[in-house]
Design a protein around this motif. Structure first.
Motif, short mmCIF file in Angstrom:
data_model
loop_
_atom_site.label_atom_id
_atom_site.label_comp_id
_atom_site.label_asym_id
_atom_site.label_seq_id
_atom_site.Cartn_x
_atom_site.Cartn_y
_atom_site.Cartn_z
N GLY A 170 56.55 30.81 38.95
CA GLY A 170 56.41 31.94 39.92
C GLY A 170 55.47 31.88 40.62
N ILE A 171 54.40 31.00 40.43
CA ILE A 171 53.22 31.24 41.71
C ILE A 171 53.71 30.66 43.27
CG2 ILE A 171 50.89 31.20 41.71
CD1 ILE A 171 50.53 30.73 38.65
N GLN A 172 52.97 31.09 44.07
CA GLN A 172 53.09 30.17 45.20
C GLN A 172 51.79 29.47 45.44
OE1 GLN A 172 54.12 33.09 48.60
NE2 GLN A 172 55.89 33.57 47.41
N VAL A 173 51.84 28.09 45.21
CA VAL A 173 50.57 27.06 44.90
C VAL A 173 50.68 26.50 46.64
CG1 VAL A 173 50.10 25.24 44.32
CG2 VAL A 173 50.48 27.27 42.95
N ALA A 174 50.25 26.56 47.19
CA ALA A 174 49.21 25.52 48.75
C ALA A 174 48.13 24.58 47.37
CB ALA A 174 48.61 26.30 49.29
N VAL A 175 47.66 22.94 48.69
CA VAL A 175 46.98 23.07 47.90
C VAL A 175 46.06 21.90 48.89
CG1 VAL A 175 46.13 20.39 46.75
CG2 VAL A 175 48.33 21.88 45.92
N SER A 176 44.81 21.83 49.12
CA SER A 176 44.26 21.15 50.38
C SER A 176 43.57 20.17 50.09
CB SER A 176 43.17 22.20 51.06
OG SER A 176 42.50 21.78 52.08
N VAL A 177 43.67 18.83 50.47
CA VAL A 177 42.96 18.18 49.43
C VAL A 177 42.15 17.25 50.44
CG1 VAL A 177 45.25 16.58 48.62
CG2 VAL A 177 44.56 16.26 50.77
N GLY A 178 41.03 17.05 49.81
CA GLY A 178 40.19 16.43 50.14
C GLY A 178 40.01 14.49 50.36
N GLY A 179 38.50 13.47 50.87
CA GLY A 179 39.51 12.58 50.67
C GLY A 179 37.52 11.34 50.56
N GLY A 180 36.40 12.13 49.46
CA GLY A 180 35.75 12.13 49.44
C GLY A 180 35.97 10.93 48.83
N ASN A 181 37.21 10.55 47.73
CA ASN A 181 37.46 9.25 46.78
C ASN A 181 37.70 7.80 47.76
OD1 ASN A 181 39.19 10.96 47.97
ND2 ASN A 181 40.84 9.72 45.67
N PHE A 182 37.70 8.07 48.70
CA PHE A 182 37.74 6.78 49.83
C PHE A 182 36.95 6.69 50.70
CE2 PHE A 182 42.61 7.43 48.42
CZ PHE A 182 43.03 6.60 48.13
N TRP A 183 36.73 7.48 51.09
CA TRP A 183 35.40 7.21 51.95
C TRP A 183 35.19 8.96 52.48
CZ3 TRP A 183 35.42 3.80 55.97
CH2 TRP A 183 34.25 4.12 57.43
N ARG A 184 33.01 9.12 52.99
CA ARG A 184 33.13 10.58 53.39
C ARG A 184 32.21 10.30 54.52
NH1 ARG A 184 32.61 13.84 48.81
NH2 ARG A 184 30.74 14.95 50.19
N GLY A 185 32.14 10.68 55.52
CA GLY A 185 32.36 10.12 57.26
C GLY A 185 30.87 10.62 57.35
N ALA A 186 30.29 11.53 56.37
CA ALA A 186 29.25 12.32 56.57
C ALA A 186 27.66 11.21 55.98
CB ALA A 186 28.28 13.83 56.03
N THR A 187 28.38 10.60 54.62
CA THR A 187 27.39 9.40 54.02
C THR A 187 27.53 7.72 55.06
OG1 THR A 187 28.03 9.87 51.97
CG2 THR A 187 27.86 7.87 51.99
N VAL A 188 29.05 8.13 55.44
CA VAL A 188 28.81 6.37 55.83
C VAL A 188 28.13 6.65 57.67
CG1 VAL A 188 31.06 5.26 58.11
CG2 VAL A 188 31.33 6.12 55.54
N ALA A 189 28.49 7.78 57.98
CA ALA A 189 27.00 8.14 59.24
C ALA A 189 26.24 8.09 59.25
CB ALA A 189 27.52 9.38 60.16
N GLU A 190 25.32 7.97 58.13
CA GLU A 190 24.17 7.59 57.76
C GLU A 190 23.91 6.05 58.11
OE1 GLU A 190 23.23 8.68 54.57
OE2 GLU A 190 23.72 10.78 55.11
N THR A 191 25.01 5.23 57.98
CA THR A 191 24.65 3.73 57.80
C THR A 191 25.02 3.29 59.23
OG1 THR A 191 27.21 3.39 58.59
CG2 THR A 191 25.93 3.79 55.91
N GLY A 192 24.75 4.76 60.54
CA GLY A 192 24.70 3.84 61.63
C GLY A 192 26.32 4.37 62.30
N MET A 193 27.27 4.40 61.68
CA MET A 193 28.97 4.48 62.54
C MET A 193 28.48 6.51 63.25
SD MET A 193 32.87 4.80 61.63
CE MET A 193 32.15 3.00 60.96
N ASP A 194 29.82 6.42 65.15
CA ASP A 194 29.51 7.41 64.57
C ASP A 194 29.92 8.45 64.03
OD1 ASP A 194 29.54 9.19 68.07
OD2 ASP A 194 31.15 9.68 67.44
N ARG A 195 29.64 10.00 63.77
CA ARG A 195 29.55 10.59 63.25
C ARG A 195 31.32 10.92 63.65
NH1 ARG A 195 27.61 15.04 59.82
NH2 ARG A 195 29.58 15.86 58.69
N ALA A 196 31.99 11.46 63.93
CA ALA A 196 33.05 11.77 64.82
C ALA A 196 33.79 10.66 64.75
CB ALA A 196 33.07 11.97 66.19
N THR A 197 33.86 9.69 64.94
CA THR A 197 34.29 8.34 64.08
C THR A 197 34.72 8.43 62.97
OG1 THR A 197 33.98 7.52 66.53
CG2 THR A 197 35.20 6.06 64.12
#
Length: 247
Positions: A43-70
């Protein structure tokens, strides 16, 4: 009776890796889906918000030179992959699921619409939120906090990978690190504890949204968290609320 009527599980991408170094571990995915379905069936109403760090971490990739927004937009696609995998696992476990994304991808998911999400929850559907907030420079922690507040959830459940609560230091580096059973939002902010990013934590504090931090790998941890059982670390607006929430 379950303690919470409606709760949001913030599921990091790393929580789906299991013992792998990358991607999704099918056994872990199916176990999480089973626990969510079991809680939903009670009877519990459940919502789930998922991350994506198992595939890609934007902040980490941006450190290599990629545009952060991209880099961040690419990370949002990783969250959508996780959401679709979880949707499939939940449906196989017997749940009715709707996935909503902050980036339009109409071939596979609905766009995020607050009122529609709430209606899905009221009708007994598990709702998965993907693509974060749809904005770069915003973490999926912030997206989880935002969606929990928008959909009137009673608590935000932070499913961590290999960490069973909030500590005063990194337990992997400091063997004597102290685990908190309960604390307040302001204490977590002032002490810079690793609950979630400051933006998300401040948002939860402003809206008096409790947070439970727990280890997703512990046996049936997601189910127990949704039931309101005493696990992990509870973070609330006041010490009194923390004590009540952990009883």
């Amino acid at each position: 009776m379950p303690r919470y009527k409606r709760a949001l599980v913030k599921l990091s991408g790393e929580a789906l890796m299991g013992s792998r170094q990358f991607g999704i571990d099918p056994e872990t995915l199916n176990d999480v889906a089973r626990q969510i379905t079991q809680a939903h069936d009670e009877g519990i109403q459940v919502a789930v918000s998922v991350g994506g760090g198992n595939f890609w971490r934007g902040a980490t990739v941006a450190e290599t030179g990629m545009d952060r927004a991209t880099a961040d937009y690419a990370g949002m696609l990783g969250t959508i992959m996780n959401a679709l995998a979880l949707q499939d696992a939940l449906e196989k476990a017997g749940a009715t699921v709707r996935t909503q994304t902050a980036l339009p991808i109409s071939q596979v998911a609905e766009p995020y619409i607050r009122r529609r999400a709430i209606r899905h929850l009221e009708k007994g559907r598990v709702v998965i939120f993907a693509a974060g907030t749809g904005n770069p420079f915003m973490t999926t922690d912030t997206a989880g906090a935002l969606r929990a507040i928008e959909t009137d959830c009673e608590i935000l459940l932070m499913a961590k990978n290999g960490v069973d609560g909030v500590y005063d230091a990194d337990p992997a580096k400091v063997p004597t690190a102290k685990k908190y059973d309960q604390l307040t939002h302001i204490e977590a902010i002032q002490q810079r504890l690793a609950v979630m990013d400051i933006t998300a934590l401040s948002m939860c504090m402003e809206h008096h949204l409790p947070i439970l931090v727990f280890d997703v790998a512990a046996p049936d941890a997601v189910f127990h968290a949704l039931r309101g059982d005493r696990i992990g670390t509870i973070v609330t607006a006041s010490p009194e609320a923390s004590a009540a929430g952990g009883s």
